[in-house]
Design an enzyme around this catalytic site. Structure first.
Site, PDB file in Angstrom:
ATOM      1  N   ASP A  10       0.880  -1.153   0.000  1.00  0.00           N
ATOM      2  CA  ASP A  10       0.000   0.000   0.000  1.00  0.00           C
ATOM      3  C   ASP A  10       0.930   1.220   0.000  1.00  0.00           C
ATOM      4  O   ASP A  10       2.099   1.114   0.396  1.00  0.00           O
ATOM      5  CB  ASP A  10      -0.864  -0.037   1.268  1.00  0.00           C
ATOM      6  CG  ASP A  10      -1.679   1.221   1.414  1.00  0.00           C
ATOM      7  OD1 ASP A  10      -2.380   1.590   0.465  1.00  0.00           O
ATOM      8  OD2 ASP A  10      -1.594   1.858   2.494  1.00  0.00           O
ATOM      9  N   ASP A  12      -0.128   5.098   0.730  1.00  0.00           N
ATOM     10  CA  ASP A  12      -0.387   6.117   1.759  1.00  0.00           C
ATOM     11  C   ASP A  12      -0.376   5.486   3.150  1.00  0.00           C
ATOM     12  O   ASP A  12      -1.200   4.625   3.449  1.00  0.00           O
ATOM     13  CB  ASP A  12      -1.772   6.747   1.535  1.00  0.00           C
ATOM     14  CG  ASP A  12      -1.871   7.510   0.220  1.00  0.00           C
ATOM     15  OD1 ASP A  12      -0.916   8.222  -0.117  1.00  0.00           O
ATOM     16  OD2 ASP A  12      -2.897   7.395  -0.455  1.00  0.00           O
ATOM     17  N   GLY A  47      -7.378   3.733   2.958  1.00  0.00           N
ATOM     18  CA  GLY A  47      -7.574   2.687   1.954  1.00  0.00           C
ATOM     19  C   GLY A  47      -8.850   2.825   1.139  1.00  0.00           C
ATOM     20  O   GLY A  47      -9.076   2.088   0.194  1.00  0.00           O
ATOM     21  N   VAL A  48      -9.691   3.787   1.525  1.00  0.00           N
ATOM     22  CA  VAL A  48     -11.002   3.945   0.892  1.00  0.00           C
ATOM     23  C   VAL A  48     -10.909   5.014  -0.204  1.00  0.00           C
ATOM     24  O   VAL A  48     -10.220   6.015  -0.036  1.00  0.00           O
ATOM     25  CB  VAL A  48     -12.022   4.356   1.983  1.00  0.00           C
ATOM     26  CG1 VAL A  48     -13.366   4.667   1.394  1.00  0.00           C
ATOM     27  CG2 VAL A  48     -12.130   3.253   3.032  1.00  0.00           C
ATOM     28  N   ARG A  50     -11.632   8.151  -2.861  1.00  0.00           N
ATOM     29  CA  ARG A  50     -11.980   9.551  -2.581  1.00  0.00           C
ATOM     30  C   ARG A  50     -13.496   9.723  -2.441  1.00  0.00           C
ATOM     31  O   ARG A  50     -13.984  10.326  -1.489  1.00  0.00           O
ATOM     32  CB  ARG A  50     -11.448  10.421  -3.718  1.00  0.00           C
ATOM     33  CG  ARG A  50     -11.369  11.890  -3.390  1.00  0.00           C
ATOM     34  CD  ARG A  50     -10.839  12.657  -4.594  1.00  0.00           C
ATOM     35  NE  ARG A  50      -9.613  12.065  -5.126  1.00  0.00           N
ATOM     36  CZ  ARG A  50      -9.175  12.202  -6.371  1.00  0.00           C
ATOM     37  NH1 ARG A  50      -9.845  12.940  -7.225  1.00  0.00           N
ATOM     38  NH2 ARG A  50      -8.063  11.624  -6.768  1.00  0.00           N
ATOM     39  N   ASN A 119      -3.571   9.417  -7.179  1.00  0.00           N
ATOM     40  CA  ASN A 119      -2.385  10.288  -7.163  1.00  0.00           C
ATOM     41  C   ASN A 119      -1.078   9.508  -7.015  1.00  0.00           C
ATOM     42  O   ASN A 119      -0.021  10.116  -6.804  1.00  0.00           O
ATOM     43  CB  ASN A 119      -2.512  11.308  -6.033  1.00  0.00           C
ATOM     44  CG  ASN A 119      -3.623  12.320  -6.302  1.00  0.00           C
ATOM     45  OD1 ASN A 119      -3.602  13.019  -7.314  1.00  0.00           O
ATOM     46  ND2 ASN A 119      -4.626  12.375  -5.432  1.00  0.00           N
ATOM     47  N   ASP A 171      -1.589  -0.457   6.063  1.00  0.00           N
ATOM     48  CA  ASP A 171      -1.834   0.288   7.316  1.00  0.00           C
ATOM     49  C   ASP A 171      -3.332   0.468   7.568  1.00  0.00           C
ATOM     50  O   ASP A 171      -3.711   1.120   8.542  1.00  0.00           O
ATOM     51  CB  ASP A 171      -1.181   1.680   7.277  1.00  0.00           C
ATOM     52  CG  ASP A 171      -1.928   2.631   6.366  1.00  0.00           C
ATOM     53  OD1 ASP A 171      -2.288   2.222   5.246  1.00  0.00           O
ATOM     54  OD2 ASP A 171      -2.192   3.769   6.787  1.00  0.00           O
TER      55      ASP A 171
END
Ligand code: BG6
Ligand code: MG
Length: 214
Positions: A10, A12, A47-48, A50, A119, A171
């Site tokens: 992952d 972010d 993880g969700v 936008r 992004n 995370d």
């Protein structure tokens, strides 16, 4: 033979700490609409996607937003977030993460990103990892967000590695569920540790080297 052929990260909150910018950008907009927003609610956004994050934030909103207003709100959040990303640089990639990634590559593991973020290319560029990963699966190539396993299954497919031989690093609770739903082992770090469902819990990123073995 090693159980794992690939590690899917992952982005972010695992490779770098863009999660604080997500929080600040959502917080600025939530404040403007008078919506309660705090770290606890923010944890649910990990993880969700936008659009789904916005729906979670609007649970605390008394008013009504049209689909167009929601789209504008999400776009505004993204503009604010991307402006913050401009301040990121190679110094936002910790030496521990960089060295661990290099050691994993030296050991022969294939390395991929599995992120819900659209992004992803910009962030990797900012922190000096543009072009580093073997494959990238992100918010631009999926139709279903975590906890659906799509983003990780696509990463495995791009790498040409069966899911059972991939280890995911996450995370987010939604990301842990996504990896398990895809038939992959998962190492939790940060706030995913207390979720308690991961195959392994990491105290720090470099602990990955103990988990994967040689
Ligand atoms: C995930 C973050 O990586 O990407 C979420 O954990 C975020 O908080 C999601 O909502 C989508 O990101 P972006 O950059 O496409 O808005
Ligand atoms: Mg994350």
């Amino acid at each position: 033979m090693n159980k794992y052929a690939a590690v899917i990260f992952d982005l972010d909150g695992v490779i770098c700490h863009t999660d604080k910018y997500h929080y600040l950008a959502w917080k600025a907009l939530a404040d403007r609409l008078g919506i309660e927003f705090n770290e606890t609610i923010n944890d649910r956004l990990r993880g969700v996607s936008r659009a789904e994050s916005l729906e979670i934030i609007l649970e605390k909103y008394d008013g009504f937003l049209t689909a167009e207003e929601k789209a504008n709100f999400a776009a505004e959040k993204n503009d604010l977030y991307r402006a913050m990303l401009q301040n990121m640089s190679t110094s936002d990639l910790s030496a521990e993460v960089r060295q661990t990634l290099e050691l994993l590559r030296q050991k022969g593991f294939l390395l991929a990103i599995g992120s819900s973020s659209k992004n992803t290319p910009l962030i990797l560029q900012q922190i000096g990892l543009g072009g580093f990963f073997d494959k990238i699966s992100d918010g631009n190539n999926i139709t279903r967000s975590k906890p659906d396993p799509e983003v990780f299954l696509k990463a495995a497919e791009y790498l040409g590695v069966e899911p059972g031989r991939c280890l995911v690093v996450e995370d987010a609770a939604a990301g842990v569920d996504a990896a398990l739903a895809g038939g992959m082992d998962v190492a939790a770090i940060g706030s995913a540790v207390e979720y308690g469902k991961a195959t392994y819990n990491l105290d720090q990123f470099a602990d990955l080297l103990k988990v994967v073995g040689d």
